[in-house]
Design an enzyme around this catalytic site. Structure first.
Site, PDB file in Angstrom:
ATOM      1  N   CYS A  88       0.873  -1.174   0.000  1.00  9.49           N
ATOM      2  CA  CYS A  88       0.000   0.000   0.000  1.00  9.49           C
ATOM      3  C   CYS A  88       0.905   1.216   0.000  1.00  9.49           C
ATOM      4  O   CYS A  88       2.106   1.118   0.183  1.00  9.49           O
ATOM      5  CB  CYS A  88      -0.873   0.026   1.248  1.00  9.49           C
ATOM      6  SG  CYS A  88      -1.895  -1.418   1.390  1.00  9.49           S
ATOM      7  N   ARG A  93       2.030   1.393  -5.978  1.00  8.82           N
ATOM      8  CA  ARG A  93       2.183   0.427  -4.872  1.00  8.82           C
ATOM      9  C   ARG A  93       0.885  -0.290  -4.563  1.00  8.82           C
ATOM     10  O   ARG A  93       0.866  -1.279  -3.844  1.00  8.82           O
ATOM     11  CB  ARG A  93       2.651   1.148  -3.605  1.00  8.82           C
ATOM     12  CG  ARG A  93       4.023   1.767  -3.692  1.00  8.82           C
ATOM     13  CD  ARG A  93       4.336   2.480  -2.412  1.00  8.82           C
ATOM     14  NE  ARG A  93       4.428   1.553  -1.312  1.00  8.82           N
ATOM     15  CZ  ARG A  93       5.563   0.937  -0.977  1.00  8.82           C
ATOM     16  NH1 ARG A  93       6.662   1.193  -1.653  1.00  8.82           N
ATOM     17  NH2 ARG A  93       5.604   0.090   0.015  1.00  8.82           N
ATOM     18  N   TRP A 111      -3.797  -1.706  -1.424  1.00  3.21           N
ATOM     19  CA  TRP A 111      -3.819  -2.954  -2.201  1.00  3.21           C
ATOM     20  C   TRP A 111      -4.320  -4.008  -1.233  1.00  3.21           C
ATOM     21  O   TRP A 111      -3.625  -4.402  -0.320  1.00  3.21           O
ATOM     22  CB  TRP A 111      -2.411  -3.276  -2.698  1.00  3.21           C
ATOM     23  CG  TRP A 111      -2.346  -4.386  -3.685  1.00  3.21           C
ATOM     24  CD1 TRP A 111      -2.974  -4.456  -4.909  1.00  3.21           C
ATOM     25  CD2 TRP A 111      -1.646  -5.631  -3.567  1.00  3.21           C
ATOM     26  NE1 TRP A 111      -2.674  -5.638  -5.548  1.00  3.21           N
ATOM     27  CE2 TRP A 111      -1.869  -6.372  -4.745  1.00  3.21           C
ATOM     28  CE3 TRP A 111      -0.835  -6.186  -2.592  1.00  3.21           C
ATOM     29  CZ2 TRP A 111      -1.310  -7.633  -4.955  1.00  3.21           C
ATOM     30  CZ3 TRP A 111      -0.279  -7.444  -2.810  1.00  3.21           C
ATOM     31  CH2 TRP A 111      -0.534  -8.163  -3.970  1.00  3.21           C
ATOM     32  N   ASN A 126       0.352  -0.135   6.386  1.00  2.00           N
ATOM     33  CA  ASN A 126       0.769  -1.015   5.299  1.00  2.00           C
ATOM     34  C   ASN A 126       1.383  -2.235   5.962  1.00  2.00           C
ATOM     35  O   ASN A 126       2.291  -2.114   6.771  1.00  2.00           O
ATOM     36  CB  ASN A 126       1.798  -0.295   4.418  1.00  2.00           C
ATOM     37  CG  ASN A 126       2.318  -1.206   3.322  1.00  2.00           C
ATOM     38  OD1 ASN A 126       1.681  -2.203   2.982  1.00  2.00           O
ATOM     39  ND2 ASN A 126       3.472  -0.877   2.780  1.00  2.00           N
ATOM     40  N   GLY A 127       0.857  -3.429   5.680  1.00  9.55           N
ATOM     41  CA  GLY A 127       1.399  -4.650   6.281  1.00  9.55           C
ATOM     42  C   GLY A 127       0.252  -5.570   6.671  1.00  9.55           C
ATOM     43  O   GLY A 127      -0.888  -5.382   6.253  1.00  9.55           O
ATOM     44  N   GLU A 160      11.536 -14.484 -18.800  1.00 11.07           N
ATOM     45  CA  GLU A 160      11.255 -13.063 -18.556  1.00 11.07           C
ATOM     46  C   GLU A 160      10.285 -12.514 -19.586  1.00 11.07           C
ATOM     47  O   GLU A 160       9.342 -11.780 -19.248  1.00 11.07           O
ATOM     48  CB  GLU A 160      12.562 -12.274 -18.531  1.00 11.07           C
ATOM     49  CG  GLU A 160      12.411 -10.782 -18.340  1.00 11.07           C
ATOM     50  CD  GLU A 160      11.671 -10.403 -17.050  1.00 11.07           C
ATOM     51  OE1 GLU A 160      11.505 -11.273 -16.164  1.00 11.07           O
ATOM     52  OE2 GLU A 160      11.236  -9.249 -16.940  1.00 11.07           O
ATOM     53  N   LYS A 212       6.611 -10.943 -18.609  1.00 14.05           N
ATOM     54  CA  LYS A 212       6.217  -9.598 -19.047  1.00 14.05           C
ATOM     55  C   LYS A 212       4.882  -9.643 -19.775  1.00 14.05           C
ATOM     56  O   LYS A 212       3.978  -8.865 -19.511  1.00 14.05           O
ATOM     57  CB  LYS A 212       7.299  -9.008 -19.972  1.00 14.05           C
ATOM     58  CG  LYS A 212       8.552  -8.562 -19.271  1.00 14.05           C
ATOM     59  CD  LYS A 212       8.398  -7.246 -18.572  1.00 14.05           C
ATOM     60  CE  LYS A 212       8.370  -7.215 -17.072  1.00 14.05           C
ATOM     61  NZ  LYS A 212       8.984  -8.167 -16.246  1.00 14.05           N
ATOM     62  N   GLU A 266       1.868 -10.613 -17.413  1.00 15.09           N
ATOM     63  CA  GLU A 266       1.528  -9.725 -16.283  1.00 15.09           C
ATOM     64  C   GLU A 266       0.971  -8.376 -16.727  1.00 15.09           C
ATOM     65  O   GLU A 266       0.324  -7.696 -15.936  1.00 15.09           O
ATOM     66  CB  GLU A 266       2.708  -9.530 -15.350  1.00 15.09           C
ATOM     67  CG  GLU A 266       3.840  -8.704 -15.882  1.00 15.09           C
ATOM     68  CD  GLU A 266       4.905  -8.435 -14.809  1.00 15.09           C
ATOM     69  OE1 GLU A 266       4.565  -8.356 -13.631  1.00 15.09           O
ATOM     70  OE2 GLU A 266       6.080  -8.316 -15.179  1.00 15.09           O
ATOM     71  N   HIS A 277       9.178 -33.225 -24.688  1.00 16.65           N
ATOM     72  CA  HIS A 277       8.760 -34.010 -23.502  1.00 16.65           C
ATOM     73  C   HIS A 277       7.363 -33.629 -23.057  1.00 16.65           C
ATOM     74  O   HIS A 277       7.023 -33.759 -21.887  1.00 16.65           O
ATOM     75  CB  HIS A 277       9.784 -33.803 -22.387  1.00 16.65           C
ATOM     76  CG  HIS A 277      11.163 -34.226 -22.768  1.00 16.65           C
ATOM     77  ND1 HIS A 277      11.532 -35.555 -22.938  1.00 16.65           N
ATOM     78  CD2 HIS A 277      12.258 -33.502 -23.110  1.00 16.65           C
ATOM     79  CE1 HIS A 277      12.795 -35.624 -23.310  1.00 16.65           C
ATOM     80  NE2 HIS A 277      13.268 -34.400 -23.430  1.00 16.65           N
ATOM     81  N   LYS A 316       3.655  -3.145  -7.044  1.00 16.16           N
ATOM     82  CA  LYS A 316       5.071  -3.003  -7.386  1.00 16.16           C
ATOM     83  C   LYS A 316       5.962  -3.663  -6.347  1.00 16.16           C
ATOM     84  O   LYS A 316       6.991  -4.223  -6.666  1.00 16.16           O
ATOM     85  CB  LYS A 316       5.434  -1.524  -7.496  1.00 16.16           C
ATOM     86  CG  LYS A 316       6.884  -1.274  -7.901  1.00 16.16           C
ATOM     87  CD  LYS A 316       7.197  -1.852  -9.267  1.00 16.16           C
ATOM     88  CE  LYS A 316       8.627  -1.638  -9.677  1.00 16.16           C
ATOM     89  NZ  LYS A 316       8.957  -2.321 -10.953  1.00 16.16           N
TER      90      LYS A 316
HETATM   91  C1  AGP Z   1       8.270  -8.033 -12.335  1.00 11.55           C
HETATM   92  O1  AGP Z   1       7.802  -7.596 -13.625  1.00 11.55           O
HETATM   93  C2  AGP Z   1       7.155  -8.353 -11.413  1.00 11.55           C
HETATM   94  N1  AGP Z   1       6.396  -7.173 -11.161  1.00 11.55           N
HETATM   95  C3  AGP Z   1       7.562  -9.105 -10.153  1.00 11.55           C
HETATM   96  O2  AGP Z   1       7.820 -10.433 -10.576  1.00 11.55           O
HETATM   97  C4  AGP Z   1       8.816  -8.623  -9.392  1.00 11.55           C
HETATM   98  O3  AGP Z   1       9.964  -8.867 -10.167  1.00 11.55           O
HETATM   99  C5  AGP Z   1       8.934  -9.431  -8.091  1.00 11.55           C
HETATM  100  O4  AGP Z   1       7.794  -9.162  -7.298  1.00 11.55           O
HETATM  101  C6  AGP Z   1      10.202  -9.111  -7.284  1.00 11.55           C
HETATM  102  O5  AGP Z   1      10.179  -7.760  -6.906  1.00 11.55           O
HETATM  103  P1  AGP Z   1      11.551  -7.133  -6.318  1.00 11.55           P
HETATM  104  O6  AGP Z   1      12.568  -7.169  -7.427  1.00 11.55           O
HETATM  105  O7  AGP Z   1      11.184  -5.747  -5.900  1.00 11.55           O
HETATM  106  O8  AGP Z   1      11.971  -7.992  -5.156  1.00 11.55           O
END
Ligand code: AGP
Length: 607
Positions: free
Chosen positions: A2, A27, A74, A100-101, A480, A484, A487, A503, A602
């Site tokens: 958050c 966030r 969030w 936040n937490g 990766e 991308k 997500e 396989h 994030k």
């Molecule tokens: C990356 O595109 C994602 N948003 C997510 O996988 C991110 O890499 C992961 O949560 C780790 O975050 P960090 O690098 O801040 O630890």
């Protein structure tokens, strides 16, 4: 997870708080709220949706107060409703808190507080508000300290009370809080971004610390009310850097940031003459580095993909065993570690709860623990015994792009630094460093293909599934690229090592299941080419990432994106960029919110 913003000073608080929330929307953004002391009483408004919805809900109210707190949420406990949005109050509306937490024992606390309390939400935060109020006898700091002594869980919280509206109380355990130091005014937020327009002097609260924030001063204590000495740090980001600089969104800006921030990552850290790198933050002597007999990379998501590349680099260059672990798995398995094991925690935010917990576990088991982090002063940066900032600048889009390539850059430098203390020759080191110095120019060259890649994305955006294939160093590139795409566009995608197709996964191949193949000129080119031919024979549409000048590529695939040739270990720095752009443009075509994709945050600061 958050976003928290607080202000106390001489200016009107409302615009500062709302603008601060906008800086933190990445966030978490399913609901938001603000509370301000207007000189007579505590005013509070909350709304479901993003900050614009909160502004609309406030309508014409322009509370004149100069102290207040605000929050963008969030959801973790309780649905996305106005009642669950922060700030929360207790029985009276004199006390307001944002949090936040996760309060893990909130149910027991709620039961102990009993039915006399008026409950209006499903959140753990509201329980915290009532708990603080139950201990309030005029000193909010003491009430917060006493309440938190009963709490199990994580918090970054800011509270204020109408009976003493000229003090904000901030406390931290597990969720970041930064205090901005102004002239006759102070700020507090989940990270530095909301305060950059006003001050770059910041103090990071550590776990177990609580701050009394007034206009003229800030007093930081531990939970026993004993003052704690803190240092003011200078953030080297200006607000412009955190702006979009003309791009339609942060993600595209950050993809195009890569050449310049890559230079920031290696600047001052390479010694081409000696063919080595100098990453002083490792806090190890050369003998200690030579004594390391195993390396472990622990991370989540994109950061883990960078860790897989680091594994290849360390095994090939340093010649020691290297493993990569999903942080959330590591902390619950039985890792075998000792004082000769070096554990790197890789994290853009430096606040990822799974990674942080795994690193604490690794240290508990005797390993040497270092952080590879982007955010200055973040928890992982401060809790590890050294490490390196990746200097990617603020990465505000939820999907990580420039942080990824900078993580890879730093890990390659570490591999070179360690390798040159062992078996790597100076000439090999010089070759690698010269190849690294070429990368920003080569990245620029790939970014020039943005429009072409956009047409490919438009062509494939309506498919429901996609596959990404790569081999060796390009397998994490495929991972990766797949992450991308899924997500931010919400297209389902998976990634496999090319050799794995036979396989099982090849059963998926059909004309309506496009495949992205990374087939650049390296030691596995022929193997990858066979995989591409197997897929082509089954009628799939193929997008190839190929090395410039590879004439065969055009006969194999419908669409080809060419990248410059480089050292095999450096390929991910280049090959990932077309996949970032492909995912970005796919999401744009589908009308997605590319900076804030659904369900994601994030910084995932809860398990
Ligand atoms: C990356 O595109 C994602 N948003 C997510 O996988 C991110 O890499 C992961 O949560 C780790 O975050 P960090 O690098 O801040 O630890």
């Amino acid at each position: 997870m958050c976003g928290i913003v607080g202000y106390i000073g001489t200016k009107t608080a409302l615009p500062i708080l709302l603008q601060g929330l906008r800086r933190l929307e990445y966030r978490g953004y399913d609901s938001a709220g603000v509370a301000i002391f207007d000189g007579a009483r505590m005013q509070r408004t909350r709304a479901v949706g993003k900050i614009d919805q909160l502004s609309n809900a406030m309508g014409k109210s322009n509370w004149a107060g100069s102290s207040g707190i605000a929050h963008t949420r969030w959801a973790t406990h309780g649905g996305v409703t106005e009642a669950n949005a922060h700030p929360h109050i207790a029985c009276s509306d004199d006390l307001v808190i944002v949090h936040n937490g996760i309060i893990e024992n909130y149910r027991e606390l709620k039961e102990k507080l009993g039915p006399a309390h008026r409950w209006t939400s499903e959140t753990d935060t509201e329980v915290l508000a009532h708990l603080i109020e139950s201990h309030y006898t005029g000193d909010l700091t003491r009430a917060v300290q006493t309440a938190l002594s009963h709490v199990r869980g994580t918090y970054g919280l800011v509270a204020m009370h109408a009976q003493n509206p000229h003090t904000l109380i901030a406390a931290r355990m597990g969720s970041p809080l930064v205090i901005g130091i102004g002239e006759g005014e102070h700020y507090v937020a989940s990270d530095a971004t909301p305060m950059l327009a006003y001050t770059k002097k910041v103090v990071f609260l550590a776990d177990g610390e609580i701050a009394e924030i007034k206009r003229e001063n800030v007093l930081i204590m531990n939970m026993k009310h004993e003052p704690v000495k803190k240092y003011v740090e200078e953030i080297d980001w200006d607000e412009a850097q955190a702006e979009k600089q003309g791009f339609p969104d942060f993600m595209l800006k950050e993809i195009f940031d890569q050449p310049s921030v890559f230079e920031d990552a290696i600047r001052g850290r390479i010694d081409v003459e000696q063919g080595t790198a100098h990453l002083g933050g490792i806090n190890m002597t050369e003998d200690q580095m030579r004594a390391i007999d195993r390396v472990l990379f622990i991370a989540c998501g994109t950061a883990r993909h960078a860790g897989i590349i680091a594994k290849y680099a360390f095994e090939r260059l340093v010649g020691i065993p290297a493993e990569v672990d999903v942080a959330s798995e590591f902390r619950y398995r039985d890792p075998v570690l000792n004082e000769k094991t070096l554990v790197f925690g890789i994290s853009q935010s430096g606040e990822t709860a799974d990674t942080l917990a795994a690193l604490r576990e690794a240290r508990r088991k005797g390993a040497l623990v270092r952080g590879i982090v982007n955010v200055v002063g973040s928890t992982i940066a401060r809790e590890t015994d050294g490490g390196t900032y990746i200097h990617a600048g603020p990465e505000l889009a939820v999907a990580s792009t420039k942080a990824f390539t900078n993580m890879v850059a730093i890990m390659l430098l570490y591999a070179i630094q360690f390798a040159r203390l062992r078996r790597m020759t100076i000439s090999t080191g010089i070759k690698l460093l010269n190849a690294l110095k070429e990368v920003p120019r080569q990245m620029e060259h790939i970014l020039e293909q943005n429009d072409c890649i956009k047409t490919y994305a438009e062509k494939y955006a309506l498919y429901k599934n996609m596959l990404f294939l790569g081999r060796g160093i390009n397998y994490p590139v495929a991972l990766e690229g797949s992450l991308k795409l899924k997500e931010i566009s919400y297209i389902h995608s998976e990634a496999f090592p090319g050799g794995e197709m036979k396989h099982g996964p090849i059963a998926l191949i059909s004309p309506d299941f496009p495949v992205v193949c990374v087939m650049t000129q390296n030691q596995l080119y022929d193997k990858m080419r066979s995989n591409v031919e197997e897929i082509r024979a089954r009628g799939a549409h193929i997008i190839l990432i190929a090395t410039e000048g590879d004439a065969a590529a055009r006969e194999l695939a419908d669409d080809v994106i060419c990248v410059p040739e480089t050292h095999e270990l450096l390929e991910p720095l280049l090959n990932t960029i077309p996949l970032q752009l492909f995912a970005y443009h796919s999401a744009v075509v589908l009308g997605r919110d590319v900076d804030r994709p659904r369900n994601l945050a994030k910084s995932v600061t809860v398990e």
